[in-house]
Motif scaffolding. Sequence first.
Motif, PDB file in Angstrom:
ATOM      1  N   ALA A  21     -14.383   4.971  13.458  1.00  0.00           N
ATOM      2  CA  ALA A  21     -14.396   5.234  14.900  1.00  0.00           C
ATOM      3  C   ALA A  21     -13.027   5.686  15.389  1.00  0.00           C
ATOM      4  O   ALA A  21     -12.921   6.589  16.227  1.00  0.00           O
ATOM      5  CB  ALA A  21     -14.853   3.983  15.649  1.00  0.00           C
ATOM      6  N   THR A  22     -11.966   5.097  14.833  1.00  0.00           N
ATOM      7  CA  THR A  22     -10.605   5.495  15.222  1.00  0.00           C
ATOM      8  C   THR A  22     -10.317   6.928  14.803  1.00  0.00           C
ATOM      9  O   THR A  22      -9.775   7.717  15.593  1.00  0.00           O
ATOM     10  CB  THR A  22      -9.576   4.541  14.593  1.00  0.00           C
ATOM     11  N   PHE A  23     -10.678   7.302  13.561  1.00  0.00           N
ATOM     12  CA  PHE A  23     -10.465   8.678  13.107  1.00  0.00           C
ATOM     13  C   PHE A  23     -11.243   9.673  13.966  1.00  0.00           C
ATOM     14  O   PHE A  23     -10.741  10.753  14.289  1.00  0.00           O
ATOM     15  CB  PHE A  23     -10.850   8.839  11.634  1.00  0.00           C
ATOM     16  N   LEU A  24     -12.463   9.319  14.331  1.00  0.00           N
ATOM     17  CA  LEU A  24     -13.251  10.215  15.186  1.00  0.00           C
ATOM     18  C   LEU A  24     -12.606  10.387  16.558  1.00  0.00           C
ATOM     19  O   LEU A  24     -12.535  11.502  17.092  1.00  0.00           O
ATOM     20  CB  LEU A  24     -14.683   9.695  15.334  1.00  0.00           C
ATOM     21  N   CYS A  25     -12.128   9.313  17.143  1.00  0.00           N
ATOM     22  CA  CYS A  25     -11.492   9.404  18.463  1.00  0.00           C
ATOM     23  C   CYS A  25     -10.183  10.195  18.412  1.00  0.00           C
ATOM     24  O   CYS A  25      -9.913  11.015  19.292  1.00  0.00           O
ATOM     25  CB  CYS A  25     -11.238   8.010  19.024  1.00  0.00           C
ATOM     26  N   VAL A  26      -9.369   9.945  17.395  1.00  0.00           N
ATOM     27  CA  VAL A  26      -8.106  10.688  17.269  1.00  0.00           C
ATOM     28  C   VAL A  26      -8.391  12.174  17.034  1.00  0.00           C
ATOM     29  O   VAL A  26      -7.717  13.047  17.600  1.00  0.00           O
ATOM     30  CB  VAL A  26      -7.231  10.090  16.149  1.00  0.00           C
ATOM     31  N   GLY A  27      -9.400  12.483  16.224  1.00  0.00           N
ATOM     32  CA  GLY A  27      -9.788  13.884  16.022  1.00  0.00           C
ATOM     33  C   GLY A  27     -10.280  14.526  17.305  1.00  0.00           C
ATOM     34  O   GLY A  27      -9.969  15.687  17.596  1.00  0.00           O
ATOM     35  N   PHE A  28     -11.026  13.782  18.109  1.00  0.00           N
ATOM     36  CA  PHE A  28     -11.507  14.306  19.391  1.00  0.00           C
ATOM     37  C   PHE A  28     -10.348  14.564  20.344  1.00  0.00           C
ATOM     38  O   PHE A  28     -10.313  15.593  21.022  1.00  0.00           O
ATOM     39  CB  PHE A  28     -12.512  13.318  20.014  1.00  0.00           C
ATOM     40  N   ILE A  29      -9.389  13.656  20.392  1.00  0.00           N
ATOM     41  CA  ILE A  29      -8.213  13.843  21.258  1.00  0.00           C
ATOM     42  C   ILE A  29      -7.432  15.076  20.822  1.00  0.00           C
ATOM     43  O   ILE A  29      -6.984  15.881  21.654  1.00  0.00           O
ATOM     44  CB  ILE A  29      -7.331  12.582  21.238  1.00  0.00           C
ATOM     45  N   THR A  30      -7.272  15.258  19.520  1.00  0.00           N
ATOM     46  CA  THR A  30      -6.562  16.431  19.012  1.00  0.00           C
ATOM     47  C   THR A  30      -7.313  17.717  19.359  1.00  0.00           C
ATOM     48  O   THR A  30      -6.711  18.722  19.743  1.00  0.00           O
ATOM     49  CB  THR A  30      -6.370  16.322  17.489  1.00  0.00           C
ATOM     50  N   ALA A  31      -8.633  17.699  19.210  1.00  0.00           N
ATOM     51  CA  ALA A  31      -9.434  18.879  19.548  1.00  0.00           C
ATOM     52  C   ALA A  31      -9.376  19.181  21.045  1.00  0.00           C
ATOM     53  O   ALA A  31      -9.405  20.348  21.449  1.00  0.00           O
ATOM     54  CB  ALA A  31     -10.885  18.671  19.108  1.00  0.00           C
ATOM     55  N   CYS A  32      -9.266  18.149  21.865  1.00  0.00           N
ATOM     56  CA  CYS A  32      -9.180  18.371  23.316  1.00  0.00           C
ATOM     57  C   CYS A  32      -7.890  19.088  23.716  1.00  0.00           C
ATOM     58  O   CYS A  32      -7.844  19.748  24.754  1.00  0.00           O
ATOM     59  CB  CYS A  32      -9.284  17.046  24.059  1.00  0.00           C
TER      60      CYS A  32
END
Length: 113
Positions: free
Chosen positions: A77-88
Amino acid sequence: MQLAFFGAVNSMQFTAMNTLTLKDLGTGGASSGNSLFSLVQMLSMSLGVTVAGALLATFTGLLQRVTAINSLPAFHATFLCVGFITACSSWIFAQLSPDIRTPAKKTDPSERT
């Protein structure tokens, strides 16, 4: 595989940001601009580590009740959230005007030939 892809995307992002930051600076301002950009980049990386740590602690607390033995879902879940923040962050770069793509004009008088 995921970490290699994440590292490649981060490397391309840092290179693009560095290019855009120093594009319109002449040789006189490039040194100061590069120093300021390096400082901001280090601060943003430390903020990213802080956010990732906070997310991991939050997900560990939330998912620990569900799976007391395995903490792997919290890391996922942490990797998914950090990836989403980076994509944003690409939303910021999408707002750049088209004139950014044109070659830089020389602004430093010592660069004129």
